[in-house]
Design an enzyme around this catalytic site. Structure first.
Site, PDB file in Angstrom:
ATOM      1  N   SER A 425      -0.088  -8.900   8.748  1.00 18.68           N
ATOM      2  CA  SER A 425       1.297  -8.478   8.937  1.00 18.68           C
ATOM      3  C   SER A 425       1.941  -9.312  10.049  1.00 18.68           C
ATOM      4  O   SER A 425       1.364 -10.291  10.508  1.00 18.68           O
ATOM      5  CB  SER A 425       1.372  -6.982   9.257  1.00 18.68           C
ATOM      6  OG  SER A 425       2.713  -6.532   9.219  1.00 18.68           O
ATOM      7  N   LYS A 428       7.643  -9.027  12.841  1.00 23.98           N
ATOM      8  CA  LYS A 428       8.949  -8.778  12.219  1.00 23.98           C
ATOM      9  C   LYS A 428       8.967  -7.457  11.453  1.00 23.98           C
ATOM     10  O   LYS A 428      10.038  -6.991  11.026  1.00 23.98           O
ATOM     11  CB  LYS A 428       9.317  -9.942  11.304  1.00 23.98           C
ATOM     12  CG  LYS A 428       9.590 -11.232  12.068  1.00 23.98           C
ATOM     13  CD  LYS A 428       9.867 -12.396  11.137  1.00 23.98           C
ATOM     14  CE  LYS A 428      10.231 -13.661  11.931  1.00 23.98           C
ATOM     15  NZ  LYS A 428       9.167 -14.097  12.826  1.00 23.98           N
ATOM     16  N   ASN A 466       4.699 -15.180  15.925  1.00 28.36           N
ATOM     17  CA  ASN A 466       4.846 -16.475  15.270  1.00 28.36           C
ATOM     18  C   ASN A 466       3.614 -17.337  15.511  1.00 28.36           C
ATOM     19  O   ASN A 466       3.021 -17.308  16.587  1.00 28.36           O
ATOM     20  CB  ASN A 466       6.086 -17.189  15.818  1.00 28.36           C
ATOM     21  CG  ASN A 466       7.352 -16.419  15.524  1.00 28.36           C
ATOM     22  OD1 ASN A 466       7.935 -16.543  14.470  1.00 28.36           O
ATOM     23  ND2 ASN A 466       7.768 -15.579  16.472  1.00 28.36           N
ATOM     24  N   VAL A 467       3.260 -18.089  14.503  1.00 26.77           N
ATOM     25  CA  VAL A 467       2.063 -18.914  14.574  1.00 26.77           C
ATOM     26  C   VAL A 467       2.471 -20.371  14.686  1.00 26.77           C
ATOM     27  O   VAL A 467       3.202 -20.886  13.842  1.00 26.77           O
ATOM     28  CB  VAL A 467       1.175 -18.709  13.326  1.00 26.77           C
ATOM     29  CG1 VAL A 467      -0.067 -19.567  13.408  1.00 26.77           C
ATOM     30  CG2 VAL A 467       0.789 -17.239  13.204  1.00 26.77           C
ATOM     31  N   SER A 470       2.383 -23.321  11.728  1.00 22.70           N
ATOM     32  CA  SER A 470       2.272 -22.834  10.355  1.00 22.70           C
ATOM     33  C   SER A 470       3.438 -23.351   9.525  1.00 22.70           C
ATOM     34  O   SER A 470       4.469 -23.764  10.060  1.00 22.70           O
ATOM     35  CB  SER A 470       2.261 -21.299  10.331  1.00 22.70           C
ATOM     36  OG  SER A 470       3.498 -20.790  10.799  1.00 22.70           O
TER      37      SER A 470
END
Length: 632
Positions: A425, A428, A466-467, A470
């Protein structure tokens, strides 16, 4: 005296010779003037009986004053107006004291001699320093074609080991490290300033890095403080990024000592890696319990949906390290699936039992055949539509893929006796303002419902921010913009986000699966949020450019459904710690199936009809924290 080196002793000797010879030359010039212009009777030169004493006094006191003013402990590569001024002042004062001493001892010089000798000696001392700096240092030290001029940050044991590795590499011309030229070091311990380590000068503190890099023509920086804490690391990295130089860094000391995968042998220099933007986040790397993860994965059939995506492919990579019985990659996008398949074939050859299947989680019959054939023990559900702006324009597709793809997977996992189901998940999903976030919150509710109804399968959710790096994240976008010479676009000057690296996100998923009992929402403590504008500025500097001058930063305005900041936990969820101090568990929220299931059925009918407006309206009825913002 411990700071004296061979070069500094040589400079002292040269200064002594300059003072002595200039004192002799001054008197010789005056004597020549007397002969040429017949002014012997005025006695402007000094007689031979006195001149040798005067030369001795001048030499002794000038040397003493230069030493006292620190002229021999200034790094000559960094001589500036201030250093030249103090060298001149020290020489002048030395001559003044020498003259006074000569008068008191009965060896007084003449006024013309005092004036001429003072001017010539001061000028010669300064000229020597200027010429030495420009010729010996810039043409000898700087004249190193084919070598990478390197600044090392930190003058401790790590720096000494790196210098030793560089020195040892000189015997092997094929070793890339043999082309490194250590020019200087910096360290925040001011007692080290002016010292040398294995022939390399410590020339300043970390605050001086941008200026030092310019003055010394530095091409590469090696950050060699593996024990540095997160706050100082971020601060120093920001100085490094302002230099425009290529930056390499050592891992944290814990990684060097305890991670068998760090480095590749061959000394500490082998563990020096290119800096990544995550090094500027100001957060220690997350450590995970690999023993628990191995116990969780080893000998299991592991399915990864969305296995070709950024998170999914990293999941597959890390799972492969823990000796699974089989890995099943499920992805609808064949190019990504093919890439990770070939990568693992190349690395593991026949040592890894890998199955790659092109299929959509929306296709229930196809997914059921996969469960029937392979009977996975563990399912990692990473398949999802995640791009916020695209899902704003296609909410029905977001619902079909994210919500009902998840619904298919949880029901099949329970039906075929999976041990654990781990869903990916996002932050957000907390108080969502966009369709994508709302669909992920609905997925969380579905997973919690499956857990609360008493299933033998342990259902768990992992939630993170956030990654970095990605697909669709800001970093790849910023990189493309910088490399193409276009302005970097940021939606709002004050927008902030939590960030983590892909390996950290995946390790969280694996450890969450290992420790899950069912129903938890695992949340990672990701430190302080990062201002996107600052992230863009640092990335521009890492390319050797200056923000707003070389690369414009353009603010485009918040996109539909976008928030200035993201949250990681809903108010009602609370927070519970785990054995890993960076991982927390949100309390379970009771899900009423009599309310959820009929609404899901209606949502599916609306989404299948492709009515976007009614889809969003129905989604808002299911996710009561969803406050859709179509235009901020």
């Amino acid at each position: 005296m411990r700071k004296l080196t061979g070069r500094k002793i040589l400079l002292m000797v040269i200064d002594v010779l300059i003072v002595a010879l200039t004192s002799l030359l001054s008197n010789a010039l005056l004597t020549l003037y007397e002969v040429l212009f017949h002014v012997k009777e005025h006695g402007i030169s000094v007689n031979s009986a006195r001149i040798w004493w005067i030369i001795l006094f001048n030499t002794v006191f000038c040397f003493f004053m230069l030493f006292l003013f620190g002229a021999y402990f200034t790094v000559w590569k960094r001589l500036r107006k201030r250093e030249f001024f103090f060298c001149g002042l020290a020489t002048f004062l030395g001559l003044a004291i020498a003259t006074a001493f000569a008068f008191f001892s009965g060896h007084q010089p003449t006024i013309p001699y005092i004036a001429l000798n003072t001017v010539l000696t001061v000028v010669n001392i300064l000229i020597f320093r200027f010429v030495f700096k420009k010729t010996v240092i810039e043409f000898v030290d700087y004249g190193s074609p084919g070598y990478v001029r390197t600044l090392i940050v930190g003058a401790g044991n790590a720096a000494r080991m790196i210098l030793t590795d560089i020195k040892n590499s000189k015997s092997d011309p094929n070793n890339p490290s043999s082309k490194l030229l250590p020019v200087c070091l910096v360290d925040d311990d001011i007692s080290k300033f002016g010292t040398r380590m294995m022939g390399v000068d410590v020339v300043g503190t970390t605050r001086d890095i941008p200026k030092i890099c310019k003055d010394y023509r530095i091409q590469q920086i090696i950050f060699a403080i593996p024990s540095c804490d997160e706050k100082d690391r971020k601060r120093i990295m920001e100085y490094c990024s302002q230099s425009g130089c290529k930056i390499k860094t050592l891992p944290y000391i814990t990684q060097i000592l305890f991670d068998p995968d760090s480095g590749n042998g061959g000394g500490l220099l082998s563990q020096v890696k290119d800096i990544k933007i995550e090094d500027l986040l100001g957060r220690d790397p997350i450590t995970f319990n690999k023993t628990k993860i191995r116990k969780f994965i080893e000998g299991k059939v592991c399915m990864v949906t969305g296995g070709g995506g950024s998170i999914g492919s990293e999941l597959v990579r890390q799972i492969a390290k823990y000796s699974p019985k089989k890995i099943i990659i499920v992805d609808i996008y064949e190019n990504n699936a093919y890439d990770i398949q070939q990568e693992l074939y190349l690395e593991y050859e026949n040592a890894l039992d890998l199955v790659t299947l092109i299929a959509s989680v929306r296709d229930y019959p196809k997914m059921e055949t996969i469960f029937q054939e392979y009977k996975p023990n563990v399912v990692f559900h990473a398949a999802a539509h995640k791009h916020v702006p695209l899902m704003e324009t296609s909410p029905a597709e977001a619902v079909k893929n994210n919500i009902f793809g998840t619904w298919n997977m949880v029901n099949l996992a329970e039906m075929y006796g999976c041990e654990k189901f781990v869903m990916i998940s996002t932050d957000k999903a907390v108080n969502p303002t966009n369709v994508m976030g709302a669909t992920k919150r609905c997925c969380e509710m579905i997973v919690q419902y499956m857990s609360q109804k008493g299933s033998k399968t342990e259902f768990v959710t992992t939630r993170f921010g956030n990654v970095l790096g990605s697909n669709g994240s800001v970093i790849p976008l910023f990189r493309r913009q910088i490399e193409s010479g276009k302005p970097v676009t940021v939606t709002h000057p004050d927008i902030i986000r939590y960030f983590m690296t892909i390996p950290e996100a995946v390790a969280l998923v694996l450890e969450a699966g290992a420790i899950a009992k069912g129903g938890e929402i695992f949340v990672l403590d990701m430190g302080d949020p990062v201002k996107i504008t600052t992230l863009a500025e640092n990335l521009i500097r890492m390319y050797g450019k200056e923000p707003y001058r070389d690369v414009e930063i353009k603010f485009t305005g918040l996109r539909p459904g976008e928030k200035l900041f993201e949250e990681l936990l809903m108010d009602e969820e609370g927070l519970k710690s785990t054995a890993n101090k960076k991982i927390f568990i949100g309390n379970q929220i009771d899900i009423d199936p009599s309310d959820l299931l009929p609404k899901l059925e209606k949502l599916q009918q609306i989404a299948d009809s492709n009515d976007n407006d009614k889809t969003v309206e129905m989604l808002s009825m299911i996710v009561d924290t969803f406050h859709h913002s179509v235009n901020q």
